[in-house]
Motif scaffolding. Structure first.
Motif, PDB file in Angstrom:
ATOM      1  N   SER A 144       0.716  -1.032   0.130  1.00  0.00           N
ATOM      2  CA  SER A 144      -0.044   0.003  -0.175  1.00  0.00           C
ATOM      3  C   SER A 144       0.944   1.389  -0.134  1.00  0.00           C
ATOM      4  N   ILE A 160       1.275   4.070  -2.975  1.00  0.00           N
ATOM      5  CA  ILE A 160       1.070   5.539  -2.734  1.00  0.00           C
ATOM      6  C   ILE A 160       2.101   6.515  -3.243  1.00  0.00           C
ATOM      7  N   THR A 181       2.285   6.729  -6.973  1.00  0.00           N
ATOM      8  CA  THR A 181       1.425   7.676  -7.488  1.00  0.00           C
ATOM      9  C   THR A 181       1.878   9.063  -7.360  1.00  0.00           C
ATOM     10  N   LYS A 190      -1.801   1.017 -11.847  1.00  0.00           N
ATOM     11  CA  LYS A 190      -1.648   1.524 -10.208  1.00  0.00           C
ATOM     12  C   LYS A 190      -3.275   1.772  -9.737  1.00  0.00           C
ATOM     13  N   ILE A 237      -4.508  -0.065  -6.420  1.00  0.00           N
ATOM     14  CA  ILE A 237      -4.760   0.648  -5.379  1.00  0.00           C
ATOM     15  C   ILE A 237      -6.318   0.321  -4.877  1.00  0.00           C
ATOM     16  N   CYS A 257      -6.343  -3.034  -3.056  1.00  0.00           N
ATOM     17  CA  CYS A 257      -5.679  -2.919  -1.727  1.00  0.00           C
ATOM     18  C   CYS A 257      -6.828  -2.283  -0.763  1.00  0.00           C
ATOM     19  N   GLY A 258      -7.677  -1.377  -1.374  1.00  0.00           N
ATOM     20  CA  GLY A 258      -8.649  -0.842  -0.628  1.00  0.00           C
ATOM     21  C   GLY A 258      -9.748  -1.806  -0.258  1.00  0.00           C
ATOM     22  N   TRP A 297      -8.129  -4.101   2.589  1.00  0.00           N
ATOM     23  CA  TRP A 297      -8.343  -3.222   3.708  1.00  0.00           C
ATOM     24  C   TRP A 297      -9.551  -3.255   4.539  1.00  0.00           C
ATOM     25  N   TRP A 340      -5.561   3.758   6.433  1.00  0.00           N
ATOM     26  CA  TRP A 340      -4.920   3.278   5.339  1.00  0.00           C
ATOM     27  C   TRP A 340      -5.947   3.615   4.178  1.00  0.00           C
ATOM     28  N   LEU A 386      -5.342   6.065   0.898  1.00  0.00           N
ATOM     29  CA  LEU A 386      -5.259   5.458  -0.599  1.00  0.00           C
ATOM     30  C   LEU A 386      -6.286   6.106  -1.327  1.00  0.00           C
ATOM     31  N   SER A 387      -7.258   6.707  -0.842  1.00  0.00           N
ATOM     32  CA  SER A 387      -8.400   7.244  -1.578  1.00  0.00           C
ATOM     33  C   SER A 387      -8.038   8.448  -2.304  1.00  0.00           C
ATOM     34  N   ALA A 409      -6.303   7.216  -5.262  1.00  0.00           N
ATOM     35  CA  ALA A 409      -7.279   6.336  -6.261  1.00  0.00           C
ATOM     36  C   ALA A 409      -7.963   7.773  -7.115  1.00  0.00           C
TER      37      ALA A 409
END
Length: 356
Positions: free
Chosen positions: A10, A14, A17, A39, A43, A46-47, A50, A65, A69-70, A73
């Motif tokens: 994660s 990030i 990005t 990517k 992401i 991964c979200g 999580w 996280w 991550l948001s 994305a």
């Protein structure tokens, strides 16, 4: 996936990005420009992981996280959206008019590829007005020589350094010149072509070097060549096209700067990715081969063709001149123009340092 592996992955996504925001031209930075869609997908995965993880001792970590991550994305989504049907088109769709337009095929054949018959078959099948191939050595020129009977006008620059060029044209070439804008071993072609209705257009055919350790540690030479051609197109009152394997993706900062400086338009915007590389690795594909159009054109068709044994897919376009100039353009600010000039100067300085 173990929790520590998910944390590391994660964090990497990030960072991957954020890295393209750095405008340094080192290859290990610019390489992160390429996999935007990949990517975004990773992401999102991964979200989801999580969200599904159940934390008993420290439930807040999941939300930290997800919050981090948001934005990454969202940023990638808006980058990708530009090159989908929900993005804004830069070029109007128009019916293709053979007398008032041109059908162009562009392809990187991969010098070591020996599937000459696949290229000949493709050209004979779609019969474009102009064919531009890169990575063509003497073997390639000889291997596809059977197409020459249909293409009386040719500009052949065979080279064994993967920067050879071969341009075949059914239409009349008014004038042409071969230039070495940045590197004495890397040619480019500028030519004027007369359409069937007598109108003349300019075509800039290029293949700049990529920012990879085996070629260049920086993207300086690639960026400079792209922007020099962009400046030429801007100062040219005739309808013009820039075609070739640019070794840069459609959404990169340099390509966007090129569009601002040149006043040209990208037919991919609002239509799709039309990814041409890597032909043999489906999960790692992005658009490296380009056909940019000036405001004088409308788009009849844009299509990625079937494989020819290369690591690139060929791409073809049918474009027609139109009376109304309604192309959506990106505007260059003073800072954009200054940065473009700096990049062009940097590339020329590097060429001068190499010497004769």
């Amino acid at each position: 996936m173990p929790i520590y592996s998910l944390r590391i992955f994660s964090a990497f996504l990030i960072i991957a990005t954020l890295i393209p925001f750095i405008k340094w031209d080192y290859w290990w930075i610019r390489i992160f420009d390429y996999p935007q869609l990949q990517k975004l997908v990773l992401i999102l995965l991964c979200g989801i992981i999580w969200i599904k993880i159940d934390f008993d001792q420290n439930p807040i970590e999941k939300w930290i996280w997800l919050v981090v991550l948001s934005p990454a994305a969202l940023h990638l989504f808006f980058k990708v959206k530009t090159f989908t049907s929900i993005g804004k088109k830069m070029i109007d769709s128009v019916p293709f008019e053979k007398n008032n337009g041109i059908h162009v095929l562009v392809g990187n054949v991969l010098q070591s590829n020996k599937s000459y018959y696949k290229v000949v078959s493709l050209i004979n099948r779609i019969s474009p007005d102009l064919v531009f191939l890169v990575e063509t050595d003497k073997n390639w020129v000889e291997g596809i020589c059977s197409i020459e009977e249909n293409y009386p006008n040719r500009i052949l620059i065979p080279k064994d350094n993967t920067y050879g060029m071969a341009l075949y044209c059914k239409l009349e070439i008014i004038n042409s010149k071969i230039e070495y804008l940045i590197d004495d071993d890397v040619p480019s072609i500028e030519l004027e072509v007369k359409l069937r209705n007598g109108k003349v257009i300019t075509i800039y055919a290029i293949h700049p070097t990529p920012p990879v350790p085996t070629e260049n540690l920086k993207s300086s030479e690639r960026d400079a060549e792209i922007l020099i051609v962009g400046k030429k197109a801007k100062n040219n009152p005739k309808p013009s096209m820039v075609i070739g394997d640019l070794n840069d993706v459609a959404w990169s900062y340099t390509t966007k700067l090129f569009l601002k400086i040149s006043g040209m338009a990208d037919p991919r915007r609002g239509r799709g990715f039309f990814s041409t590389f890597h032909a043999k690795i489906p999960l790692m594909r992005w658009p490296l081969d380009h056909i940019f159009l000036s405001k004088h054109f409308g788009l009849g068709e844009l299509k990625v063709m079937s494989g020819i044994g290369s690591d690139h897919f060929p791409i073809c376009i049918k474009a027609s001149l139109k009376s109304e100039k309604t192309v959506e353009k990106l505007s260059a600010s003073g800072d954009d123009k200054k940065e473009a000039e700096e990049k062009m100067v940097k590339g020329k300085i590097k060429k001068n340092k190499k010497g004769p």
